[in-house]
Motif scaffolding. Sequence first.
Motif, PDB file in Angstrom:
ATOM      1  N   ALA A 132     -17.132  14.953   3.732  1.00 56.64           N
ATOM      2  CA  ALA A 132     -17.123  15.047   5.191  1.00 56.64           C
ATOM      3  C   ALA A 132     -17.998  13.980   5.839  1.00 56.64           C
ATOM      4  CB  ALA A 132     -17.585  16.441   5.622  1.00 56.64           C
ATOM      5  N   ALA A 133     -18.945  13.447   5.095  1.00 54.97           N
ATOM      6  CA  ALA A 133     -19.854  12.432   5.642  1.00 54.97           C
ATOM      7  C   ALA A 133     -19.270  11.026   5.544  1.00 54.97           C
ATOM      8  CB  ALA A 133     -21.197  12.490   4.913  1.00 54.97           C
ATOM      9  N   LEU A 134     -18.093  10.871   4.915  1.00 48.81           N
ATOM     10  CA  LEU A 134     -17.509   9.554   4.694  1.00 48.81           C
ATOM     11  C   LEU A 134     -16.389   9.280   5.697  1.00 48.81           C
ATOM     12  CD1 LEU A 134     -17.208   9.680   0.793  1.00 48.81           C
ATOM     13  CD2 LEU A 134     -19.054   8.665   2.152  1.00 48.81           C
ATOM     14  N   PRO A 135     -16.120   7.991   6.015  1.00 49.91           N
ATOM     15  CA  PRO A 135     -15.020   7.649   6.932  1.00 49.91           C
ATOM     16  C   PRO A 135     -13.687   8.216   6.438  1.00 49.91           C
ATOM     17  CG  PRO A 135     -16.394   5.724   6.496  1.00 49.91           C
ATOM     18  CD  PRO A 135     -16.850   6.796   5.552  1.00 49.91           C
ATOM     19  N   ARG A 136     -12.896   8.737   7.388  1.00 46.14           N
ATOM     20  CA  ARG A 136     -11.651   9.432   7.072  1.00 46.14           C
ATOM     21  C   ARG A 136     -10.446   8.541   7.375  1.00 46.14           C
ATOM     22  NH1 ARG A 136      -7.986  12.706   9.999  1.00 46.14           N
ATOM     23  NH2 ARG A 136      -7.264  14.589   8.901  1.00 46.14           N
ATOM     24  N   PHE A 137      -9.493   8.482   6.437  1.00 47.81           N
ATOM     25  CA  PHE A 137      -8.254   7.730   6.634  1.00 47.81           C
ATOM     26  C   PHE A 137      -7.076   8.624   6.267  1.00 47.81           C
ATOM     27  CE2 PHE A 137     -11.319   4.352   6.093  1.00 47.81           C
ATOM     28  CZ  PHE A 137     -10.872   3.326   6.911  1.00 47.81           C
ATOM     29  N   LEU A 138      -6.009   8.533   7.059  1.00 46.45           N
ATOM     30  CA  LEU A 138      -4.746   9.144   6.663  1.00 46.45           C
ATOM     31  C   LEU A 138      -3.959   8.102   5.878  1.00 46.45           C
ATOM     32  CD1 LEU A 138      -3.448  11.176   9.736  1.00 46.45           C
ATOM     33  CD2 LEU A 138      -4.436  12.039   7.615  1.00 46.45           C
ATOM     34  N   VAL A 139      -3.425   8.516   4.732  1.00 51.43           N
ATOM     35  CA  VAL A 139      -2.693   7.582   3.883  1.00 51.43           C
ATOM     36  C   VAL A 139      -1.368   8.199   3.444  1.00 51.43           C
ATOM     37  CG1 VAL A 139      -4.810   6.497   3.025  1.00 51.43           C
ATOM     38  CG2 VAL A 139      -3.816   8.418   1.758  1.00 51.43           C
ATOM     39  N   LEU A 140      -0.440   7.331   3.057  1.00 49.60           N
ATOM     40  CA  LEU A 140       0.833   7.755   2.477  1.00 49.60           C
ATOM     41  C   LEU A 140       0.753   7.594   0.965  1.00 49.60           C
ATOM     42  CD1 LEU A 140       3.618   6.175   4.730  1.00 49.60           C
ATOM     43  CD2 LEU A 140       3.438   8.595   4.107  1.00 49.60           C
ATOM     44  N   ALA A 141       1.023   8.660   0.240  1.00 43.98           N
ATOM     45  CA  ALA A 141       1.066   8.567  -1.214  1.00 43.98           C
ATOM     46  C   ALA A 141       2.304   7.777  -1.626  1.00 43.98           C
ATOM     47  CB  ALA A 141       1.101   9.960  -1.835  1.00 43.98           C
ATOM     48  N   VAL A 142       2.146   6.858  -2.578  1.00 39.47           N
ATOM     49  CA  VAL A 142       3.267   6.049  -3.045  1.00 39.47           C
ATOM     50  C   VAL A 142       3.680   6.464  -4.456  1.00 39.47           C
ATOM     51  CG1 VAL A 142       4.139   3.720  -3.480  1.00 39.47           C
ATOM     52  CG2 VAL A 142       2.518   4.119  -1.603  1.00 39.47           C
ATOM     53  N   HIS A 143       2.795   6.254  -5.448  1.00 37.43           N
ATOM     54  CA  HIS A 143       3.114   6.696  -6.803  1.00 37.43           C
ATOM     55  C   HIS A 143       1.825   6.830  -7.609  1.00 37.43           C
ATOM     56  CE1 HIS A 143       2.381   2.771  -8.723  1.00 37.43           C
ATOM     57  NE2 HIS A 143       3.058   2.214  -7.746  1.00 37.43           N
ATOM     58  N   ARG A 144       1.912   7.599  -8.675  1.00 36.79           N
ATOM     59  CA  ARG A 144       0.763   7.835  -9.538  1.00 36.79           C
ATOM     60  C   ARG A 144       0.453   6.574 -10.352  1.00 36.79           C
ATOM     61  NH1 ARG A 144      -1.208  12.589 -11.399  1.00 36.79           N
ATOM     62  NH2 ARG A 144       0.692  13.684 -10.782  1.00 36.79           N
ATOM     63  N   LEU A 145      -0.840   6.255 -10.467  1.00 39.46           N
ATOM     64  CA  LEU A 145      -1.301   5.163 -11.310  1.00 39.46           C
ATOM     65  C   LEU A 145      -1.854   5.682 -12.630  1.00 39.46           C
ATOM     66  CD1 LEU A 145      -3.149   2.951  -8.663  1.00 39.46           C
ATOM     67  CD2 LEU A 145      -0.953   2.462  -9.756  1.00 39.46           C
ATOM     68  N   ARG A 146      -2.647   6.758 -12.557  1.00 41.33           N
ATOM     69  CA  ARG A 146      -3.209   7.395 -13.743  1.00 41.33           C
ATOM     70  C   ARG A 146      -3.253   8.892 -13.489  1.00 41.33           C
ATOM     71  NH1 ARG A 146      -5.953   2.783 -12.981  1.00 41.33           N
ATOM     72  NH2 ARG A 146      -7.552   3.768 -11.705  1.00 41.33           N
ATOM     73  N   ALA A 147      -3.858   9.609 -14.407  1.00 43.25           N
ATOM     74  CA  ALA A 147      -3.835  11.079 -14.319  1.00 43.25           C
ATOM     75  C   ALA A 147      -4.356  11.577 -12.971  1.00 43.25           C
ATOM     76  CB  ALA A 147      -4.660  11.675 -15.458  1.00 43.25           C
ATOM     77  N   ASP A 148      -5.440  10.997 -12.475  1.00 43.87           N
ATOM     78  CA  ASP A 148      -6.021  11.487 -11.223  1.00 43.87           C
ATOM     79  C   ASP A 148      -6.102  10.395 -10.165  1.00 43.87           C
ATOM     80  OD1 ASP A 148      -7.940   9.930 -12.360  1.00 43.87           O
ATOM     81  OD2 ASP A 148      -9.573  11.383 -12.180  1.00 43.87           O
ATOM     82  N   THR A 149      -5.257   9.373 -10.277  1.00 45.83           N
ATOM     83  CA  THR A 149      -5.297   8.245  -9.348  1.00 45.83           C
ATOM     84  C   THR A 149      -3.893   7.928  -8.839  1.00 45.83           C
ATOM     85  OG1 THR A 149      -7.186   7.302 -10.543  1.00 45.83           O
ATOM     86  CG2 THR A 149      -5.986   5.830  -9.072  1.00 45.83           C
ATOM     87  N   TRP A 150      -3.772   7.765  -7.523  1.00 41.95           N
ATOM     88  CA  TRP A 150      -2.498   7.416  -6.891  1.00 41.95           C
ATOM     89  C   TRP A 150      -2.636   6.132  -6.089  1.00 41.95           C
ATOM     90  CZ3 TRP A 150       2.385   9.953  -5.681  1.00 41.95           C
ATOM     91  CH2 TRP A 150       2.651  11.049  -6.519  1.00 41.95           C
ATOM     92  N   LEU A 151      -1.544   5.380  -5.998  1.00 40.60           N
ATOM     93  CA  LEU A 151      -1.486   4.238  -5.099  1.00 40.60           C
ATOM     94  C   LEU A 151      -1.096   4.748  -3.722  1.00 40.60           C
ATOM     95  CD1 LEU A 151      -1.679   1.065  -5.220  1.00 40.60           C
ATOM     96  CD2 LEU A 151       0.814   1.088  -5.163  1.00 40.60           C
ATOM     97  N   VAL A 152      -1.790   4.262  -2.686  1.00 37.68           N
ATOM     98  CA  VAL A 152      -1.526   4.716  -1.325  1.00 37.68           C
ATOM     99  C   VAL A 152      -1.501   3.522  -0.374  1.00 37.68           C
ATOM    100  CG1 VAL A 152      -2.586   6.981  -1.716  1.00 37.68           C
ATOM    101  CG2 VAL A 152      -3.985   5.106  -0.814  1.00 37.68           C
ATOM    102  N   VAL A 153      -0.875   3.727   0.783  1.00 43.46           N
ATOM    103  CA  VAL A 153      -0.924   2.762   1.887  1.00 43.46           C
ATOM    104  C   VAL A 153      -1.363   3.529   3.126  1.00 43.46           C
ATOM    105  CG1 VAL A 153       0.853   1.256   0.917  1.00 43.46           C
ATOM    106  CG2 VAL A 153       1.519   3.137   2.446  1.00 43.46           C
ATOM    107  N   PRO A 154      -1.910   2.839   4.136  1.00 46.36           N
ATOM    108  CA  PRO A 154      -2.344   3.552   5.350  1.00 46.36           C
ATOM    109  C   PRO A 154      -1.177   4.219   6.059  1.00 46.36           C
ATOM    110  CG  PRO A 154      -3.208   1.296   5.296  1.00 46.36           C
ATOM    111  CD  PRO A 154      -2.180   1.393   4.216  1.00 46.36           C
ATOM    112  N   TRP A 155      -1.433   5.366   6.634  1.00 45.66           N
ATOM    113  CA  TRP A 155      -0.438   6.049   7.461  1.00 45.66           C
ATOM    114  C   TRP A 155      -0.198   5.267   8.748  1.00 45.66           C
ATOM    115  CZ3 TRP A 155       3.323   9.304   8.177  1.00 45.66           C
ATOM    116  CH2 TRP A 155       3.535   9.932   9.398  1.00 45.66           C
ATOM    117  N   ASN A 156      -1.265   4.648   9.250  1.00 45.26           N
ATOM    118  CA  ASN A 156      -1.170   3.802  10.441  1.00 45.26           C
ATOM    119  C   ASN A 156      -1.855   2.482  10.108  1.00 45.26           C
ATOM    120  OD1 ASN A 156      -1.746   2.464  12.935  1.00 45.26           O
ATOM    121  ND2 ASN A 156      -1.443   4.386  14.024  1.00 45.26           N
ATOM    122  N   GLY A 157      -1.053   1.451   9.819  1.00 42.39           N
ATOM    123  CA  GLY A 157      -1.597   0.195   9.338  1.00 42.39           C
ATOM    124  C   GLY A 157      -2.513  -0.496  10.319  1.00 42.39           C
TER     125      GLY A 157
END
Length: 259
Positions: A45-70
């Motif tokens: 909650a203390a960190l800057p917040r971004f809305l992102v679009l999930a694209v695809h999984r990279l590893r078990a707990d990691t996903w590639l994302v792009v900004p919801w609003n570029g």
Amino acid sequence: TVQGGVQFNYRVVRDPGWWVLHCDQVAVRRVEAPTSMFETVRFLAALPRFLVLAVHRLRADTWLVVPWNGSDAEQRGWPRGEPQAMHLVQDAIRPFDVVVARRLGRTLLYDSLDEGQGATPAGEAVRQSFGTHSEDVRARGVTPEMKRAYSILEDYGAAMRRAERERAVADRLASLEGRLRWHLAFVGAELLGWHEAGEGYEVRWLHDGREYHATIRRDLQVESAGICLDGTDPRHNLSSIVAVMQEGRRLGMDEDWDW
């Protein structure tokens, strides 16, 4: 970490995850798992917040994302809205889901699925149309960011298919080489090398200190032994042709063989 305006650097070796570090001014003295999820929630909650679009999984707990609003993300320090890895994903998410991420330095951390946007109707249409070349990717409400995510996911899928084909070829070739080695070792010969030759393979082997070669079909039957066998070449496989050449050498016939 910065405490009281003073920067401290620590090296910690742990699996990816959430950890509580107990440090002094010299080193990390103890590492523990958080006692409750609320510790993680308060930290995020203390960190800057971004809305992102999930694209695809990279590893078990990691996903590639792009900004919801570029454009908004770029104004807040996300250069050109480039795809980034989002780490420590704990929930089940799907491509085109809208997700809350938090930024820690240059690292994106997963926070939660966004309850406000969630799987938007446009995002759901894009997800359902993926791989079908449907016109839905140009449907009303599909944002440029969704189109970009769609394009990245298409490229990723094509790359995965290429990699799968390459793995299949590599597995087939490894299996073939294993069969060649087995047939030759069965009669005490050693495989030196092989390569594609038309619809079959040319195989080189070593036996009793001498190198031989033959052209074989894909079923490992002999196409051409490279010596005169009065047209009986196809009756032999890779094991029997070694025995034939061994017998020819024993009888002194190998002096006339043209290698």
